[in-house]
Write an enzyme that holds these catalytic residues in place. Structure first.
Site, mmCIF file in Angstrom:
data_model
loop_
_atom_site.group_PDB
_atom_site.id
_atom_site.type_symbol
_atom_site.label_atom_id
_atom_site.label_comp_id
_atom_site.label_asym_id
_atom_site.label_seq_id
_atom_site.Cartn_x
_atom_site.Cartn_y
_atom_site.Cartn_z
ATOM 1 N N GLY A 6 0.823 -1.210 0.000
ATOM 2 C CA GLY A 6 0.000 0.000 0.000
ATOM 3 C C GLY A 6 0.860 1.265 0.000
ATOM 4 O O GLY A 6 2.092 1.199 -0.071
ATOM 5 N N ARG A 28 -1.756 -9.771 -0.325
ATOM 6 C CA ARG A 28 -3.035 -10.468 -0.445
ATOM 7 C C ARG A 28 -2.927 -11.600 -1.466
ATOM 8 O O ARG A 28 -2.455 -11.374 -2.585
ATOM 9 C CB ARG A 28 -4.110 -9.485 -0.905
ATOM 10 C CG ARG A 28 -5.486 -9.853 -0.463
ATOM 11 C CD ARG A 28 -6.469 -8.770 -0.877
ATOM 12 N NE ARG A 28 -5.878 -7.435 -0.753
ATOM 13 C CZ ARG A 28 -6.396 -6.334 -1.318
ATOM 14 N NH1 ARG A 28 -7.480 -6.414 -2.040
ATOM 15 N NH2 ARG A 28 -5.809 -5.172 -1.154
ATOM 16 N N SER A 116 -5.990 5.548 13.393
ATOM 17 C CA SER A 116 -6.572 6.560 12.511
ATOM 18 C C SER A 116 -7.342 7.608 13.296
ATOM 19 O O SER A 116 -7.960 7.312 14.325
ATOM 20 C CB SER A 116 -7.532 5.867 11.543
ATOM 21 O OG SER A 116 -8.418 6.803 10.954
ATOM 22 N N GLU A 118 -10.039 8.576 12.578
ATOM 23 C CA GLU A 118 -11.452 8.186 12.565
ATOM 24 C C GLU A 118 -11.897 7.557 13.884
ATOM 25 O O GLU A 118 -13.095 7.426 14.125
ATOM 26 C CB GLU A 118 -11.726 7.227 11.399
ATOM 27 C CG GLU A 118 -11.684 7.898 10.033
ATOM 28 C CD GLU A 118 -12.858 8.837 9.771
ATOM 29 O OE1 GLU A 118 -13.926 8.637 10.381
ATOM 30 O OE2 GLU A 118 -12.699 9.769 8.968
ATOM 31 N N TYR A 140 -15.292 1.758 9.905
ATOM 32 C CA TYR A 140 -13.835 1.843 9.825
ATOM 33 C C TYR A 140 -13.265 2.359 11.153
ATOM 34 O O TYR A 140 -12.345 1.763 11.727
ATOM 35 C CB TYR A 140 -13.447 2.783 8.675
ATOM 36 C CG TYR A 140 -11.975 3.077 8.587
ATOM 37 C CD1 TYR A 140 -11.100 2.180 7.989
ATOM 38 C CD2 TYR A 140 -11.445 4.263 9.099
ATOM 39 C CE1 TYR A 140 -9.747 2.448 7.909
ATOM 40 C CE2 TYR A 140 -10.102 4.540 9.024
ATOM 41 C CZ TYR A 140 -9.254 3.639 8.426
ATOM 42 O OH TYR A 140 -7.915 3.911 8.359
ATOM 43 N N HIS A 169 -3.011 11.253 5.410
ATOM 44 C CA HIS A 169 -1.655 11.459 4.890
ATOM 45 C C HIS A 169 -1.617 10.931 3.474
ATOM 46 O O HIS A 169 -2.064 9.836 3.185
ATOM 47 C CB HIS A 169 -0.615 10.800 5.784
ATOM 48 C CG HIS A 169 -0.957 9.400 6.166
ATOM 49 N ND1 HIS A 169 -1.977 9.076 7.021
ATOM 50 C CD2 HIS A 169 -0.417 8.231 5.782
ATOM 51 C CE1 HIS A 169 -2.044 7.770 7.152
ATOM 52 N NE2 HIS A 169 -1.116 7.227 6.409
ATOM 53 N N GLU A 176 -7.081 6.768 -6.285
ATOM 54 C CA GLU A 176 -8.120 7.779 -6.471
ATOM 55 C C GLU A 176 -9.359 7.560 -5.616
ATOM 56 O O GLU A 176 -10.313 8.336 -5.709
ATOM 57 C CB GLU A 176 -8.553 7.787 -7.926
ATOM 58 C CG GLU A 176 -7.773 8.730 -8.774
ATOM 59 C CD GLU A 176 -8.414 8.798 -10.131
ATOM 60 O OE1 GLU A 176 -9.270 9.666 -10.317
ATOM 61 O OE2 GLU A 176 -8.082 7.946 -10.974
ATOM 62 N N VAL A 179 -9.845 11.416 -1.700
ATOM 63 C CA VAL A 179 -10.255 12.643 -2.378
ATOM 64 C C VAL A 179 -9.060 13.440 -2.896
ATOM 65 O O VAL A 179 -9.143 14.072 -3.951
ATOM 66 C CB VAL A 179 -11.162 13.493 -1.459
ATOM 67 C CG1 VAL A 179 -10.367 14.229 -0.381
ATOM 68 C CG2 VAL A 179 -12.006 14.456 -2.269
ATOM 69 N N ARG A 181 -6.117 12.496 -4.180
ATOM 70 C CA ARG A 181 -5.592 12.029 -5.472
ATOM 71 C C ARG A 181 -6.622 12.209 -6.568
ATOM 72 O O ARG A 181 -6.295 12.531 -7.714
ATOM 73 C CB ARG A 181 -5.177 10.558 -5.361
ATOM 74 C CG ARG A 181 -4.470 10.044 -6.592
ATOM 75 C CD ARG A 181 -3.086 10.664 -6.719
ATOM 76 N NE ARG A 181 -2.542 10.555 -8.076
ATOM 77 C CZ ARG A 181 -2.114 9.421 -8.611
ATOM 78 N NH1 ARG A 181 -2.129 8.306 -7.929
ATOM 79 N NH2 ARG A 181 -1.638 9.424 -9.848
ATOM 80 N N PRO A 270 -22.620 8.909 5.117
ATOM 81 C CA PRO A 270 -23.236 8.983 6.441
ATOM 82 C C PRO A 270 -22.145 9.134 7.503
ATOM 83 O O PRO A 270 -21.093 8.509 7.403
ATOM 84 C CB PRO A 270 -23.948 7.630 6.588
ATOM 85 C CG PRO A 270 -23.423 6.744 5.510
ATOM 86 C CD PRO A 270 -22.748 7.592 4.484
#
Ligand code: GDP
Length: 314
Positions: A6, A28, A116, A118, A140, A169, A176, A179, A181, A270
């Site tokens: 990643g 994976r 995160s 989040e 998440y 980051h 993409e 947002v 990228r 949401p």
């Protein structure tokens, strides 16, 4: 390392190889396995917790970096159970296996959990720091919160676990689905005449965007720091999505971005946090962490990359 292919994983691999570290990473199953890259890939699914555990026990690593999982808030609503499995239960399996290695070998194992912002949900204080209540608002964030709490639980058991609470980051290696990228690629393609519109969701959301390699540096510092703990990694500055759009289009030479950008209400999420901004004070003071890129430099690097990809006149 999980998530070695990643965005963050690719930067972390480069960093560790440059230091002479022997790197093993999970890939994976079914994904293309990188060859001749200087590190050893292992095809293990993060949902295969027995496989993950066996791998850690066999390699007996000094450091474990957990960067894998479902990285998108949007996707976590479509696949909440997979999110819990990959971003909540896989970290638990890694922590437990790391503790088993440490207990069996008598040698310290250090774990870094990529957490995160989040986990804070819709925080009532700005900026957020290590003492901000954990109160996620989407699957998440909830999965990341579970792993964040377990990091503290295993720390209590004597494992050196750093939970790095990473704010957004970014880099040219972002897909993409994020947002930033999407905007920089869109602006570059519009500037080159390859596209004539960019469709986005919530332009008002405010985020704290930093430069991904800086965040990888913070994770390495956290792993090597004497004390284990939680570390907010952020720039301390929030910008609206609209600010990112304006800056990216300006960098691509377009001042009237409103002509090209359209809002699709279907892209609104949401539970989208109105504002996430972190206070990196603790990481700066205790880890000696500094940033190499501010917002302008981040936008500039990403747009310049996408202009080069789009080709045409400079
Ligand atoms: P995240 O914070 O990890 O989910 O990173 P994203 O880059 O996916 O989203 C950052 C913010 O941009 C969120 O508040 C989104 O709602 C907002 N946003 C607005 N338009 C878009 C879009 O078209 N795609 C994505 N991914 N996010 C968007």
């Amino acid at each position: 390392m999980t998530g070695a292919t990643g965005q963050d994983g690719s930067y972390l691999v480069e960093r560790l190889l440059a230091e002479g570290v022997v790197v093993h990473g999970t890939v994976r199953p079914g994904d293309e396995v990188p060859v001749g890259v200087g590190w050893t890939p292992h095809a293990v699914d993060l949902a295969d917790r027995d496989g993950l555990r066996a791998l850690v026990l066999r390699l007996a690593p000094d450091e474990v970096y957990n960067l894998g999982g479902i990285s998108s808030v949007a996707r976590s609503w479509a696949e909440p159970e997979a999110t819990a499995e990959l971003s909540g239960l896989a970290p638990l399996a890694l922590l437990d296996a790391a503790l088993a290695v440490q207990d069996a070998s008598g040698r310290a194992v250090r774990v870094v959990q990529a957490s995160s912002a989040e986990i804070f949900g819709h925080p009532d204080r700005v900026p957020q720091d290590e003492s901000t209540p954990v109160a996620p608002r989407n699957p998440y964030g909830a999965a990341k919160a579970f792993a964040h709490h377990l990091a503290a639980v295993y720390r209590e058991r004597g494992l050196h676990v750093a939970s790095c609470v990473l704010f957004n980051h970014e880099s040219p290696r972002r897909p993409e689905t994020f947002v930033t990228r999407k905007i920089t690629r869109g602006a570059a393609r519009i500037a080159r005449g390859l596209d004539d519109r960019l469709v986005l969701g919530n332009l008002a959301a405010r985020r704290d965007w930093g430069w991904a390699p800086d965040y990888v540096d913070a994770m390495v510092r956290a792993a090597r720091h004497d004390g284990a703990g939680d570390w907010v990694v952020a720039t301390g500055r929030a910008h609206a999505v609209e600010d990112f759009v304006r800056a990216a289009f300006a960098r691509a030479g377009i001042d009237d971005w409103e002509r090209y950008v359209h809002v699709d209400t279907g892209l609104l999420r949401p539970g989208d946090a109105p504002e996430l901004v972190g206070d990196p004070g603790r990481a700066e003071r205790e880890l000696g962490w500094t940033r190499t890129h501010d917002f302008e430099a981040l936008v500039g690097a990403m747009v310049d990359h996408d202009l080069a990809v789009a080709g045409g006149a400079a």
